[in-house]
Design an enzyme around this catalytic site. Structure first.
Site, PDB file in Angstrom:
ATOM      1  N   HIS A  53     -24.481 -34.521 -56.772  1.00 27.69           N
ATOM      2  CA  HIS A  53     -25.005 -34.511 -55.407  1.00 27.69           C
ATOM      3  C   HIS A  53     -26.463 -34.977 -55.433  1.00 27.69           C
ATOM      4  O   HIS A  53     -27.074 -35.086 -56.501  1.00 27.69           O
ATOM      5  CB  HIS A  53     -24.904 -33.102 -54.787  1.00 27.69           C
ATOM      6  CG  HIS A  53     -25.680 -32.067 -55.524  1.00 27.69           C
ATOM      7  ND1 HIS A  53     -25.109 -31.116 -56.328  1.00 27.69           N
ATOM      8  CD2 HIS A  53     -27.020 -31.842 -55.581  1.00 27.69           C
ATOM      9  CE1 HIS A  53     -26.042 -30.356 -56.848  1.00 27.69           C
ATOM     10  NE2 HIS A  53     -27.216 -30.767 -56.420  1.00 27.69           N
TER      11      HIS A  53
HETATM   12  C1  T46 Z   1     -28.820 -28.589 -58.004  1.00 31.58           C
HETATM   13  C2  T46 Z   1     -28.355 -28.324 -59.382  1.00 31.58           C
HETATM   14  C3  T46 Z   1     -29.393 -28.622 -60.410  1.00 31.58           C
HETATM   15  C4  T46 Z   1     -26.117 -20.822 -53.139  1.00 31.58           C
HETATM   16  O1  T46 Z   1     -25.496 -20.142 -52.313  1.00 31.58           O
HETATM   17  N1  T46 Z   1     -27.461 -20.656 -53.277  1.00 31.58           N
HETATM   18  C5  T46 Z   1     -28.199 -21.371 -54.178  1.00 31.58           C
HETATM   19  O2  T46 Z   1     -29.439 -21.214 -54.259  1.00 31.58           O
HETATM   20  C6  T46 Z   1     -27.505 -22.323 -55.001  1.00 31.58           C
HETATM   21  C7  T46 Z   1     -28.299 -23.154 -56.013  1.00 31.58           C
HETATM   22  C8  T46 Z   1     -26.168 -22.463 -54.863  1.00 31.58           C
HETATM   23  N2  T46 Z   1     -25.479 -21.716 -53.942  1.00 31.58           N
HETATM   24  C9  T46 Z   1     -24.019 -21.893 -53.844  1.00 31.58           C
HETATM   25  C10 T46 Z   1     -23.548 -23.231 -53.305  1.00 31.58           C
HETATM   26  C11 T46 Z   1     -22.187 -23.378 -53.945  1.00 31.58           C
HETATM   27  O3  T46 Z   1     -21.226 -22.711 -53.158  1.00 31.58           O
HETATM   28  O4  T46 Z   1     -23.472 -21.792 -55.161  1.00 31.58           O
HETATM   29  C12 T46 Z   1     -22.334 -22.633 -55.280  1.00 31.58           C
HETATM   30  C13 T46 Z   1     -22.476 -23.552 -56.467  1.00 31.58           C
HETATM   31  O5  T46 Z   1     -23.431 -24.565 -56.153  1.00 31.58           O
HETATM   32  P1  T46 Z   1     -23.282 -26.071 -56.681  1.00 31.58           P
HETATM   33  O6  T46 Z   1     -21.860 -26.434 -56.786  1.00 31.58           O
HETATM   34  O7  T46 Z   1     -24.169 -26.931 -55.844  1.00 31.58           O
HETATM   35  O8  T46 Z   1     -23.875 -25.915 -58.156  1.00 31.58           O
HETATM   36  P2  T46 Z   1     -24.376 -27.020 -59.148  1.00 31.58           P
HETATM   37  O9  T46 Z   1     -24.560 -26.332 -60.461  1.00 31.58           O
HETATM   38  O10 T46 Z   1     -23.528 -28.229 -59.114  1.00 31.58           O
HETATM   39  O11 T46 Z   1     -25.816 -27.453 -58.567  1.00 31.58           O
HETATM   40  C14 T46 Z   1     -26.907 -26.558 -58.616  1.00 31.58           C
HETATM   41  C15 T46 Z   1     -27.613 -26.510 -57.253  1.00 31.58           C
HETATM   42  O12 T46 Z   1     -26.692 -26.117 -56.222  1.00 31.58           O
HETATM   43  C16 T46 Z   1     -28.163 -27.859 -56.889  1.00 31.58           C
HETATM   44  O13 T46 Z   1     -29.019 -27.754 -55.773  1.00 31.58           O
HETATM   45  O14 T46 Z   1     -29.602 -29.486 -57.764  1.00 31.58           O
HETATM   46  O15 T46 Z   1     -27.834 -27.012 -59.598  1.00 31.58           O
END
Ligand code: T46
Length: 138
Positions: A53
């Site tokens: 993303h």
């Molecule tokens: C990024 C990379 C480096 C929340 O509710 N609060 C939060 O502060 C975060 C970071 C995530 N979430 C929720 C959103 C999704 O439902 O946690 C779930 C997993 O998030 P995501 O699939 O976006 O996770 P990553 O590891 O792919 O990405 C994360 C961060 O979300 C993103 O901003 O830049 O780490």
């Protein structure tokens, strides 16, 4: 802030060495934004990659504080990758940079400092949409 390349912007934190290594980071002095949120990732599945993303406004710095991780950065026209190991070196990820986190190790711990509180509307999770938006940036 050091510029190693167009996309890879590394930030080296001050380190105090006495009976341990102590790294610290202060908004404005070491981090080029006001820190509004921190989060960390542990126990990631080593067979899965994460990220895929870009953020519309959020800026972040990733610190790998244990193990290692490879981050792929993409501005819509160029891709670069960097391996982070457990040191006081952080990777600045600007808004509108598509990022992928690959090669998680069992012991990898990623600590992330963010300029914004969480907002799902700030994410672009569709690569084609990202490319279209990124190519509008002069
Ligand atoms: C990024 C990379 C480096 C929340 O509710 N609060 C939060 O502060 C975060 C970071 C995530 N979430 C929720 C959103 C999704 O439902 O946690 C779930 C997993 O998030 P995501 O699939 O976006 O996770 P990553 O590891 O792919 O990405 C994360 C961060 O979300 C993103 O901003 O830049 O780490």
């Amino acid at each position: 802030m050091n510029r190693k390349s167009e996309l890879i912007r590394l930030i080296e934190l001050p380190k105090i060495e006495d009976d341990c290594n102590l790294f610290y980071a202060e908004s404005k002095n070491h981090i080029p934004f006001l820190i509004k949120r921190i989060y960390y990732i542990t126990n990631a599945n080593t067979k899965l990659n994460r990220g895929y993303h870009a953020h519309l406004k959020n800026q972040q710095i990733l610190f790998c504080i244990n193990g290692s991780i490879t981050i792929v950065l993409d501005n819509g026209s160029k891709k670069e990758r960097v391996k982070l190991k457990a040191t006081g070196i952080g990777l600045f990820i600007d808004k509108m940079i598509w990022h992928e986190m690959i090669d998680f190790q069992k012991d990898t711990i990623l600590l992330i400092l963010a300029s914004m509180i969480f907002d799902e509307k700030d994410y672009i999770r569709d690569y084609e949409k990202f490319k279209k938006e990124a190519n509008k940036i002069p």
